[in-house]
Design a protein around this motif. Structure first.
Motif, PDB file in Angstrom:
ATOM      1  N   HIS A 176      40.009  55.033  57.202  1.00  0.00           N
ATOM      2  CA  HIS A 176      39.651  56.278  56.516  1.00  0.00           C
ATOM      3  C   HIS A 176      38.288  56.144  55.845  1.00  0.00           C
ATOM      4  CE1 HIS A 176      40.453  60.024  54.264  1.00  0.00           C
ATOM      5  NE2 HIS A 176      40.018  59.375  53.190  1.00  0.00           N
ATOM      6  N   ARG A 177      38.107  55.073  55.096  1.00  0.00           N
ATOM      7  CA  ARG A 177      36.849  54.870  54.372  1.00  0.00           C
ATOM      8  C   ARG A 177      35.680  54.603  55.316  1.00  0.00           C
ATOM      9  NH1 ARG A 177      37.189  54.871  49.080  1.00  0.00           N
ATOM     10  NH2 ARG A 177      39.238  54.684  48.104  1.00  0.00           N
ATOM     11  N   ALA A 178      35.945  53.918  56.403  1.00  0.00           N
ATOM     12  CA  ALA A 178      34.878  53.680  57.374  1.00  0.00           C
ATOM     13  C   ALA A 178      34.367  54.996  57.961  1.00  0.00           C
ATOM     14  CB  ALA A 178      35.381  52.761  58.485  1.00  0.00           C
ATOM     15  N   THR A 179      35.283  55.893  58.281  1.00  0.00           N
ATOM     16  CA  THR A 179      34.874  57.209  58.780  1.00  0.00           C
ATOM     17  C   THR A 179      34.071  57.967  57.735  1.00  0.00           C
ATOM     18  OG1 THR A 179      36.638  57.472  60.400  1.00  0.00           O
ATOM     19  CG2 THR A 179      35.741  59.492  59.449  1.00  0.00           C
ATOM     20  N   LEU A 180      34.534  57.959  56.496  1.00  0.00           N
ATOM     21  CA  LEU A 180      33.807  58.674  55.442  1.00  0.00           C
ATOM     22  C   LEU A 180      32.382  58.152  55.320  1.00  0.00           C
ATOM     23  CD1 LEU A 180      36.500  58.908  52.609  1.00  0.00           C
ATOM     24  CD2 LEU A 180      35.988  60.577  54.412  1.00  0.00           C
ATOM     25  N   ALA A 181      32.219  56.835  55.378  1.00  0.00           N
ATOM     26  CA  ALA A 181      30.886  56.245  55.256  1.00  0.00           C
ATOM     27  C   ALA A 181      29.989  56.670  56.411  1.00  0.00           C
ATOM     28  CB  ALA A 181      30.994  54.723  55.194  1.00  0.00           C
ATOM     29  N   THR A 182      30.542  56.675  57.623  1.00  0.00           N
ATOM     30  CA  THR A 182      29.757  57.059  58.795  1.00  0.00           C
ATOM     31  C   THR A 182      29.373  58.528  58.758  1.00  0.00           C
ATOM     32  OG1 THR A 182      30.807  55.350  60.138  1.00  0.00           O
ATOM     33  CG2 THR A 182      29.770  57.170  61.314  1.00  0.00           C
ATOM     34  N   ILE A 183      30.340  59.376  58.446  1.00  0.00           N
ATOM     35  CA  ILE A 183      30.049  60.814  58.384  1.00  0.00           C
ATOM     36  C   ILE A 183      28.985  61.095  57.334  1.00  0.00           C
ATOM     37  CG2 ILE A 183      30.984  63.099  57.801  1.00  0.00           C
ATOM     38  CD1 ILE A 183      31.920  62.097  60.527  1.00  0.00           C
ATOM     39  N   ASP A 184      29.149  60.533  56.153  1.00  0.00           N
ATOM     40  CA  ASP A 184      28.234  60.848  55.057  1.00  0.00           C
ATOM     41  C   ASP A 184      26.833  60.326  55.317  1.00  0.00           C
ATOM     42  OD1 ASP A 184      28.258  62.269  52.573  1.00  0.00           O
ATOM     43  OD2 ASP A 184      27.942  60.378  51.528  1.00  0.00           O
ATOM     44  N   ARG A 185      26.723  59.236  56.045  1.00  0.00           N
ATOM     45  CA  ARG A 185      25.413  58.669  56.311  1.00  0.00           C
ATOM     46  C   ARG A 185      24.669  59.400  57.414  1.00  0.00           C
ATOM     47  NH1 ARG A 185      23.754  52.341  56.442  1.00  0.00           N
ATOM     48  NH2 ARG A 185      21.605  52.617  57.170  1.00  0.00           N
ATOM     49  N   VAL A 186      25.406  59.895  58.416  1.00  0.00           N
ATOM     50  CA  VAL A 186      24.750  60.377  59.630  1.00  0.00           C
ATOM     51  C   VAL A 186      25.109  61.817  60.012  1.00  0.00           C
ATOM     52  CG1 VAL A 186      24.364  59.911  62.086  1.00  0.00           C
ATOM     53  CG2 VAL A 186      24.701  58.002  60.503  1.00  0.00           C
ATOM     54  N   PHE A 187      26.385  62.180  59.920  1.00  0.00           N
ATOM     55  CA  PHE A 187      26.851  63.387  60.587  1.00  0.00           C
ATOM     56  C   PHE A 187      27.142  64.577  59.675  1.00  0.00           C
ATOM     57  CE2 PHE A 187      28.068  59.898  63.476  1.00  0.00           C
ATOM     58  CZ  PHE A 187      27.369  60.305  64.605  1.00  0.00           C
ATOM     59  N   GLY A 188      27.100  64.411  58.371  1.00  0.00           N
ATOM     60  CA  GLY A 188      27.402  65.537  57.503  1.00  0.00           C
ATOM     61  C   GLY A 188      27.496  65.119  56.054  1.00  0.00           C
ATOM     62  N   LYS A 189      28.265  65.873  55.291  1.00  0.00           N
ATOM     63  CA  LYS A 189      28.503  65.569  53.886  1.00  0.00           C
ATOM     64  C   LYS A 189      29.983  65.306  53.672  1.00  0.00           C
ATOM     65  CE  LYS A 189      24.773  68.058  51.541  1.00  0.00           C
ATOM     66  NZ  LYS A 189      24.455  69.042  50.465  1.00  0.00           N
ATOM     67  N   VAL A 190      30.277  64.215  52.982  1.00  0.00           N
ATOM     68  CA  VAL A 190      31.642  63.964  52.545  1.00  0.00           C
ATOM     69  C   VAL A 190      31.808  64.602  51.175  1.00  0.00           C
ATOM     70  CG1 VAL A 190      33.297  62.204  51.844  1.00  0.00           C
ATOM     71  CG2 VAL A 190      31.911  61.871  53.895  1.00  0.00           C
ATOM     72  N   VAL A 191      32.838  65.417  51.051  1.00  0.00           N
ATOM     73  CA  VAL A 191      33.043  66.204  49.842  1.00  0.00           C
ATOM     74  C   VAL A 191      34.506  66.122  49.419  1.00  0.00           C
ATOM     75  CG1 VAL A 191      31.152  67.807  50.343  1.00  0.00           C
ATOM     76  CG2 VAL A 191      33.434  68.277  51.226  1.00  0.00           C
ATOM     77  N   SER A 192      34.763  66.551  48.203  1.00  0.00           N
ATOM     78  CA  SER A 192      36.131  66.562  47.691  1.00  0.00           C
ATOM     79  C   SER A 192      36.734  67.958  47.807  1.00  0.00           C
ATOM     80  CB  SER A 192      36.148  66.129  46.230  1.00  0.00           C
ATOM     81  OG  SER A 192      35.502  67.100  45.427  1.00  0.00           O
ATOM     82  N   THR A 193      38.047  68.014  47.730  1.00  0.00           N
ATOM     83  CA  THR A 193      38.719  69.308  47.687  1.00  0.00           C
ATOM     84  C   THR A 193      38.190  70.151  46.541  1.00  0.00           C
ATOM     85  OG1 THR A 193      40.735  68.440  48.714  1.00  0.00           O
ATOM     86  CG2 THR A 193      40.969  70.422  47.369  1.00  0.00           C
ATOM     87  N   ARG A 194      38.007  69.536  45.384  1.00  0.00           N
ATOM     88  CA  ARG A 194      37.519  70.271  44.216  1.00  0.00           C
ATOM     89  C   ARG A 194      36.155  70.895  44.472  1.00  0.00           C
ATOM     90  NH1 ARG A 194      40.089  72.789  40.890  1.00  0.00           N
ATOM     91  NH2 ARG A 194      38.671  74.429  41.568  1.00  0.00           N
ATOM     92  N   GLN A 195      35.267  70.145  45.100  1.00  0.00           N
ATOM     93  CA  GLN A 195      33.937  70.672  45.400  1.00  0.00           C
ATOM     94  C   GLN A 195      34.018  71.892  46.330  1.00  0.00           C
ATOM     95  OE1 GLN A 195      32.297  66.715  46.537  1.00  0.00           O
ATOM     96  NE2 GLN A 195      30.451  67.483  45.555  1.00  0.00           N
ATOM     97  N   VAL A 196      34.884  71.803  47.333  1.00  0.00           N
ATOM     98  CA  VAL A 196      34.994  72.922  48.258  1.00  0.00           C
ATOM     99  C   VAL A 196      35.631  74.128  47.565  1.00  0.00           C
ATOM    100  CG1 VAL A 196      35.960  73.724  50.440  1.00  0.00           C
ATOM    101  CG2 VAL A 196      35.095  71.382  50.247  1.00  0.00           C
ATOM    102  N   LEU A 197      36.671  73.892  46.778  1.00  0.00           N
ATOM    103  CA  LEU A 197      37.289  75.003  46.056  1.00  0.00           C
ATOM    104  C   LEU A 197      36.261  75.691  45.156  1.00  0.00           C
ATOM    105  CD1 LEU A 197      40.710  73.408  45.004  1.00  0.00           C
ATOM    106  CD2 LEU A 197      40.311  75.083  46.828  1.00  0.00           C
ATOM    107  N   ASP A 198      35.452  74.910  44.483  1.00  0.00           N
ATOM    108  CA  ASP A 198      34.422  75.499  43.614  1.00  0.00           C
ATOM    109  C   ASP A 198      33.397  76.274  44.432  1.00  0.00           C
ATOM    110  OD1 ASP A 198      35.667  74.397  41.423  1.00  0.00           O
ATOM    111  OD2 ASP A 198      34.249  72.716  41.216  1.00  0.00           O
ATOM    112  N   ALA A 199      33.015  75.722  45.577  1.00  0.00           N
ATOM    113  CA  ALA A 199      32.026  76.404  46.415  1.00  0.00           C
ATOM    114  C   ALA A 199      32.549  77.725  46.969  1.00  0.00           C
ATOM    115  CB  ALA A 199      31.610  75.491  47.572  1.00  0.00           C
ATOM    116  N   LEU A 200      33.868  77.772  47.200  1.00  0.00           N
ATOM    117  CA  LEU A 200      34.462  79.005  47.737  1.00  0.00           C
ATOM    118  C   LEU A 200      34.792  80.019  46.648  1.00  0.00           C
ATOM    119  CD1 LEU A 200      36.862  77.635  50.511  1.00  0.00           C
ATOM    120  CD2 LEU A 200      34.471  78.301  50.676  1.00  0.00           C
ATOM    121  N   GLY A 201      34.622  79.625  45.385  1.00  0.00           N
ATOM    122  CA  GLY A 201      34.810  80.559  44.289  1.00  0.00           C
ATOM    123  C   GLY A 201      36.244  80.625  43.823  1.00  0.00           C
ATOM    124  N   GLY A 202      36.446  81.295  42.705  1.00  0.00           N
ATOM    125  CA  GLY A 202      37.784  81.444  42.136  1.00  0.00           C
ATOM    126  C   GLY A 202      38.076  80.392  41.108  1.00  0.00           C
ATOM    127  N   ALA A 203      39.309  80.415  40.572  1.00  0.00           N
ATOM    128  CA  ALA A 203      39.687  79.503  39.492  1.00  0.00           C
ATOM    129  C   ALA A 203      39.998  78.120  40.031  1.00  0.00           C
ATOM    130  CB  ALA A 203      40.893  80.068  38.764  1.00  0.00           C
TER     131      ALA A 203
END
Length: 203
Positions: A176-203
């Motif tokens: 799991h952690r190896a994938t997160l490291a690879t994605i975040d370095r090269v293929f996208g952004k690794v984010v948390s549920t909280r970050q996405v909930l905040d980005a989508l708005g609401g409480a």
């Protein structure tokens, strides 16, 4: 992990990868315990996406009894030659906690990459209007297999990838952690549920 998230909800889709009974339920043929543990986070993301008008798209890994549609997969995992994700069985269905609503898109697939030989790219390019969506929020299972394969494939198609670390479930913590490291370095952004909930708005 970035402190802020440049995710535009008006250009995003939420992808729920392979959250099927045969991956999630206890003693299922491809049980991923971590996926089961992360269901509440995924459910929160699905609910917020629906509230925000962000399309929720599901993938569904499907195998057949009549012939081996994924022969290299079953060579690697021989127990799948006789059971698991079989078309027409309860095991292939999305778990009840995340069940698609009428009208939401479910993409059947026979390979780990959800874009391979499916209509997923066509759906993403048009579900919000022609070429509006440019970002995929990836949740589901298995982190290092179908989720990672799909994230890489999205990147190759010039789609921005937001990979949710605590709403993806892997076989084990190391992969799991190896994938997160690879994605975040090269293929996208690794984010948390909280970050996405905040980005989508609401409480």
């Amino acid at each position: 992990m970035p402190s802020s998230l440049s995710l535009d909800p008006a250009k995003a889709v939420l992808l729920v990868v392979d959250m099927q009974n045969d991956f999630v339920l206890p003693d299922a043929p491809m049980e991923v315990a971590a996926a089961r543990q992360r269901v509440p986070a995924m459910a929160a993301l699905v609910a917020r996406a629906r509230e925000a008008g962000v399309p929720v798209i599901y993938t569904q890994h499907v195998l057949y009894d009549g012939f081996d549609v994924s022969p290299l997969e079953t060579t690697q995992l021989p127990h799948l030659k006789t059971a698991g994700m079989r078309a027409g069985t309860p095991g292939v269905e999305i778990i009840a906690e995340l069940a698609p609503l009428p009208g939401e898109v479910v993409i059947p697939k026979h390979r780990y990459d959800a874009f391979y030989n499916t209509r997923l790219e066509t759906v993403i390019r048009n579900i919000r209007g022609r070429n509006v969506a440019d970002s995929v929020i990836i949740t589901g299972t298995v982190t290092s297999v179908c989720c990672e394969s799909t994230a890489r494939s999205a990147f190759m198609r010039d789609l921005r990838v937001f990979f949710v670390d605590d709403a993806t479930g892997g076989f084990d913590d190391a992969s799991h952690r190896a994938t997160l490291a690879t994605i975040d370095r090269v293929f996208g952004k690794v984010v948390s549920t909280r970050q996405v909930l905040d980005a989508l708005g609401g409480a």
